[in-house]
Each structure stands twice: as C-alpha cells, then as structure tokens.
Scaffold this motif. Structure first.
Motif, PDB file in Angstrom:
ATOM      1  N   LYS A   5      45.617  32.882  48.444  1.00 26.49           N
ATOM      2  CA  LYS A   5      44.192  32.878  48.114  1.00 26.49           C
ATOM      3  C   LYS A   5      43.986  33.179  46.628  1.00 26.49           C
ATOM      4  CE  LYS A   5      39.965  34.347  50.325  1.00 26.49           C
ATOM      5  NZ  LYS A   5      39.344  35.175  51.332  1.00 26.49           N
ATOM      6  N   SER A   9      42.385  30.535  43.992  1.00 29.66           N
ATOM      7  CA  SER A   9      41.195  30.946  43.235  1.00 29.66           C
ATOM      8  C   SER A   9      41.406  30.775  41.742  1.00 29.66           C
ATOM      9  CB  SER A   9      40.842  32.397  43.546  1.00 29.66           C
ATOM     10  OG  SER A   9      40.415  32.537  44.870  1.00 29.66           O
ATOM     11  N   LYS A  12      41.777  27.106  40.645  1.00 35.95           N
ATOM     12  CA  LYS A  12      40.453  26.475  40.547  1.00 35.95           C
ATOM     13  C   LYS A  12      39.756  26.910  39.260  1.00 35.95           C
ATOM     14  CE  LYS A  12      37.456  27.738  43.633  1.00 35.95           C
ATOM     15  NZ  LYS A  12      36.522  27.899  44.758  1.00 35.95           N
ATOM     16  N   ILE A  13      39.852  28.189  38.915  1.00 34.46           N
ATOM     17  CA  ILE A  13      39.251  28.676  37.669  1.00 34.46           C
ATOM     18  C   ILE A  13      39.861  27.949  36.476  1.00 34.46           C
ATOM     19  CG2 ILE A  13      39.131  30.687  36.133  1.00 34.46           C
ATOM     20  CD1 ILE A  13      38.976  32.381  38.793  1.00 34.46           C
ATOM     21  N   LEU A  27      33.052  31.669  36.288  1.00 38.57           N
ATOM     22  CA  LEU A  27      33.851  31.219  37.432  1.00 38.57           C
ATOM     23  C   LEU A  27      34.700  32.350  37.993  1.00 38.57           C
ATOM     24  CD1 LEU A  27      34.997  27.758  36.052  1.00 38.57           C
ATOM     25  CD2 LEU A  27      33.305  28.184  37.808  1.00 38.57           C
ATOM     26  N   GLU A  30      32.403  34.595  39.977  1.00 37.35           N
ATOM     27  CA  GLU A  30      32.085  33.986  41.277  1.00 37.35           C
ATOM     28  C   GLU A  30      33.224  34.175  42.275  1.00 37.35           C
ATOM     29  OE1 GLU A  30      30.199  31.728  44.253  1.00 37.35           O
ATOM     30  OE2 GLU A  30      29.328  32.389  42.366  1.00 37.35           O
ATOM     31  N   GLU A  31      34.442  33.902  41.836  1.00 40.83           N
ATOM     32  CA  GLU A  31      35.606  33.988  42.729  1.00 40.83           C
ATOM     33  C   GLU A  31      35.970  35.426  43.089  1.00 40.83           C
ATOM     34  OE1 GLU A  31      37.702  31.631  44.271  1.00 40.83           O
ATOM     35  OE2 GLU A  31      36.100  30.257  43.730  1.00 40.83           O
ATOM     36  N   VAL A  32      36.007  36.285  42.096  1.00 40.10           N
ATOM     37  CA  VAL A  32      36.546  37.636  42.278  1.00 40.10           C
ATOM     38  C   VAL A  32      35.526  38.602  42.886  1.00 40.10           C
ATOM     39  CG1 VAL A  32      37.466  39.627  41.031  1.00 40.10           C
ATOM     40  CG2 VAL A  32      38.264  37.352  40.464  1.00 40.10           C
ATOM     41  N   LYS A  35      32.566  35.754  45.853  1.00 37.83           N
ATOM     42  CA  LYS A  35      33.156  35.013  46.957  1.00 37.83           C
ATOM     43  C   LYS A  35      34.176  35.836  47.748  1.00 37.83           C
ATOM     44  CE  LYS A  35      35.514  30.696  48.019  1.00 37.83           C
ATOM     45  NZ  LYS A  35      36.189  29.529  47.465  1.00 37.83           N
ATOM     46  N   ASN A  36      35.076  36.527  47.051  1.00 37.71           N
ATOM     47  CA  ASN A  36      36.172  37.227  47.722  1.00 37.71           C
ATOM     48  C   ASN A  36      36.004  38.744  47.808  1.00 37.71           C
ATOM     49  OD1 ASN A  36      37.994  34.988  48.344  1.00 37.71           O
ATOM     50  ND2 ASN A  36      38.037  34.721  46.127  1.00 37.71           N
TER      51      ASN A  36
END
Length: 172
Positions: A5, A9, A12-13, A27, A30-32, A35-36
């Motif tokens: 994961k 992530s 994608k970044i 980004l 958003e991911e860290v 989203k997660n």
C-alpha cells in the motif's frame, strides 16, 4: 500488505506530480493523511519541516521520512524507491524521444499548460501548511517576516531559516 500500500501510494504520487517536491505536497497530504490516515496534519507538518531542512530534494526526503514513520526502515526504502521510479521512467522516455519531438508545437503547448497547474499545486501546499503552522500572532509574525526578507530584501532562504529558528526559539 502495508508495504504494498505504501509503495502504490508513493508510486502514484511520483507518477502524477509535476513541478517538483512542493507540487507533490497536496498529493502526499491526500494519500498519507486523508486517504490512509497514516499521520495527523501536525505530524505531517513536522515531517515536512524535517524534509525541508535536510539536504536533498523535498519529495525524496519526505517520502523517506514518511515511509520510516509509517513502517520503519523498510517503509522508508519502499516509499523512496516508489516516489523515484516514475520520474526515472519518464526521464528515460523523454531522453529517448526528445530529439524526435523537440520542435513539436504539441510538446510546447503541453509544457505551457502544465505550468499553471504546478503553481496551483504549490499554492495549495502552502495554504495547507500555513493553516496548521500559523497557530498564533507570533507564528504569523515569523511567517510574514520571512516572506518579507526573502522576497523584498533578497535574504538567502537558508539565512532566513536560521533567523526564523532563532526568533522562534526566543519567542517560544
């Protein structure tokens, strides 16, 4: 599972960020964070501060520190490799095809179209960091002072960072 994961992530970044490390920050946020739920906003800002004062590109430094925070040494290795791989692939492809397409109007138009997006991403990152970093009138004073001396007095950013650190140490 967490390493996969983490890899996806940060891959994608790395793949969808244009304009350098500061453009990646929305980004990463958003991911860290969103989203997660790996970190809180304050933890993220602390890691950004460490990433900025550590020698090297902020994107790689932040991936390394975030990966370490999320999953230890192996997490830092995975996140760092994942954020770098897309750029490496893209640079190799560009180098291969650049001579063939360097005079293309479409390539020129694409780069002109990406510039405003990069500015927007950097502004978004700045606003995000400012919301949690400016906590009182003293921190607002430091932020405005650093902005002034860098942009209007042309003080070197490293010197401005040292000055801000000294002032922060005195005020807090």
């Amino acid at each position: 599972m967490i390493l996969l994961k983490l890899f996806l992530s940060f891959f994608k970044i790395g793949a969808f960020s244009f304009g350098g490390g500061y453009a990646m920050l929305p980004l990463i946020q958003e991911e860290v964070i969103e989203k997660n739920n790996w970190l809180t906003s304050n933890e993220f800002i602390d890691i950004l501060a460490i990433s900025q004062i550590t020698p090297g590109p902020i994107a790689i430094n932040s991936a390394t520190f975030l990966g370490y925070r999320i999953s230890g040494v192996l997490g830092s290795i995975v996140a760092t490799i994942a954020v770098v791989i897309p750029s490496l692939i893209i640079i190799l492809l560009i180098a291969h095809f650049l001579n063939k397409f360097k005079e293309s109007k479409y390539v020129e138009w694409t780069f002109k179209g990406v510039r405003p997006v990069v500015i927007g991403l950097i502004a978004s990152a700045g606003i995000f960091v400012a919301k949690d970093a400016i906590i009182d009138i003293k921190s607002l004073f430091i932020a405005c002072g650093v902005f002034y001396i860098i942009n209007f007095r042309r003080v070197h950013p490293i010197l401005a960072l040292i000055i801000a650190g000294i002032i922060g140490g005195i005020l807090y």
